[in-house]
Write a protein that holds these residues in place. Structure first.
Motif, PDB file in Angstrom:
ATOM      1  N   THR A  73      -1.441  20.293 -33.045  1.00 18.20           N
ATOM      2  CA  THR A  73      -2.700  19.377 -33.025  1.00 18.20           C
ATOM      3  C   THR A  73      -3.007  19.225 -31.528  1.00 18.20           C
ATOM      4  O   THR A  73      -2.626  19.742 -30.731  1.00 18.20           O
ATOM      5  CB  THR A  73      -1.703  17.818 -33.402  1.00 18.20           C
ATOM      6  N   THR A  74      -4.022  18.197 -31.313  1.00 15.04           N
ATOM      7  CA  THR A  74      -4.437  18.106 -29.845  1.00 15.04           C
ATOM      8  C   THR A  74      -3.331  17.424 -28.978  1.00 15.04           C
ATOM      9  O   THR A  74      -3.789  17.390 -27.896  1.00 15.04           O
ATOM     10  CB  THR A  74      -5.683  17.323 -29.984  1.00 15.04           C
ATOM     11  N   LYS A  75      -2.279  16.985 -29.701  1.00 11.14           N
ATOM     12  CA  LYS A  75      -1.030  16.470 -28.709  1.00 11.14           C
ATOM     13  C   LYS A  75      -0.146  17.378 -28.423  1.00 11.14           C
ATOM     14  O   LYS A  75       0.673  17.268 -27.583  1.00 11.14           O
ATOM     15  CB  LYS A  75      -0.648  15.088 -29.706  1.00 11.14           C
ATOM     16  N   THR A  76      -0.312  18.694 -28.814  1.00 12.19           N
ATOM     17  CA  THR A  76       0.749  19.762 -28.640  1.00 12.19           C
ATOM     18  C   THR A  76       0.515  20.029 -27.297  1.00 12.19           C
ATOM     19  O   THR A  76      -0.570  20.464 -26.765  1.00 12.19           O
ATOM     20  CB  THR A  76       0.442  21.038 -29.361  1.00 12.19           C
ATOM     21  N   PRO A  77       1.720  20.002 -26.490  1.00 11.83           N
ATOM     22  CA  PRO A  77       1.630  20.222 -25.126  1.00 11.83           C
ATOM     23  C   PRO A  77       1.412  21.837 -24.839  1.00 11.83           C
ATOM     24  O   PRO A  77       1.247  22.534 -25.650  1.00 11.83           O
ATOM     25  CB  PRO A  77       3.211  20.117 -24.703  1.00 11.83           C
ATOM     26  N   CYS A  78       0.524  21.917 -23.622  1.00 11.50           N
ATOM     27  CA  CYS A  78      -0.089  23.276 -23.245  1.00 11.50           C
ATOM     28  C   CYS A  78       0.094  23.492 -21.942  1.00 11.50           C
ATOM     29  O   CYS A  78       0.079  22.277 -21.199  1.00 11.50           O
ATOM     30  CB  CYS A  78      -1.413  23.339 -24.059  1.00 11.50           C
ATOM     31  N   CYS A  93      -6.654  25.136 -23.243  1.00  9.95           N
ATOM     32  CA  CYS A  93      -5.758  24.055 -22.404  1.00  9.95           C
ATOM     33  C   CYS A  93      -6.474  23.922 -21.081  1.00  9.95           C
ATOM     34  O   CYS A  93      -6.777  25.080 -20.328  1.00  9.95           O
ATOM     35  CB  CYS A  93      -4.512  24.339 -22.157  1.00  9.95           C
ATOM     36  N   THR A  98      -4.404  19.266 -21.483  1.00 11.17           N
ATOM     37  CA  THR A  98      -4.867  18.787 -22.757  1.00 11.17           C
ATOM     38  C   THR A  98      -5.947  19.925 -23.318  1.00 11.17           C
ATOM     39  O   THR A  98      -6.448  20.768 -22.752  1.00 11.17           O
ATOM     40  CB  THR A  98      -5.745  17.482 -22.610  1.00 11.17           C
ATOM     41  N   TRP A  99      -5.923  19.623 -24.583  1.00 14.53           N
ATOM     42  CA  TRP A  99      -6.573  20.869 -25.683  1.00 14.53           C
ATOM     43  C   TRP A  99      -8.031  20.478 -25.625  1.00 14.53           C
ATOM     44  O   TRP A  99      -8.300  19.392 -25.962  1.00 14.53           O
ATOM     45  CB  TRP A  99      -6.279  20.934 -26.897  1.00 14.53           C
TER      46      TRP A  99
END
Length: 143
Positions: A73-78, A93, A98-99
């Motif tokens: 998701t857009t909350k997945t760490p990157c 990223c 943030t994505w």
């Protein structure tokens, strides 16, 4: 100004004269190749066999990568520079970890694809049908 033009013309004429005066390169002497009395045996090594079987691993890697992306998701760490597919969109990223998502054009969706000519995978906007076909093609490439 005329003096420079005359000097330039003399220089060009000298270069042309030197080029025309240079001897032509001699053709190499052709010799007959030695006769081979015994046909060399080709030995198939495991390494040469692996050179053609990377497609199967690429297909498996692309499938696994797509499954991983399906959980993102857009909350997945990157980390800065990471790329992925999130919600069928191309994701990158940023410097703030943030994505940023970019929609694919023409009804295409972001997907993981196996490379065909060397080991690895790629992320591209494509059709799901082409993605499936390329994965199946890769899996069938090796015994």
């Amino acid at each position: 100004m005329k003096f420079y033009l005359i000097e330039l013309l003399v220089l060009i004429a000298s270069v042309i004269a030197l080029i025309n005066a240079a001897p032509a390169a001699k053709a190499p002497k052709i010799t007959q190749a030695p006769k081979i009395t015994k046909t060399p045996k080709v030995v198939k090594t495991p390494q040469s066999n692996n050179a053609t079987c990377f497609q199967k691993q690429n297909a498996i890697d692309a499938e696994n990568l797509q499954k991983k992306f399906d959980t993102f998701t857009t909350k997945t760490p990157c980390n800065v520079g990471d790329q992925a597919c999130i919600n069928n969109q191309f994701a990158q990223c940023t410097a703030t970890n943030t994505w940023v998502l970019e929609q694919c054009n023409g009804g295409l969706t972001c997907c993981a694809l196996p490379l065909r000519n060397k080991p690895g995978t790629s992320i591209a906007c494509d059709t799901k049908q082409d993605q499936t076909a390329r994965i199946n093609e890769g899996k069938a490439a090796c015994p």
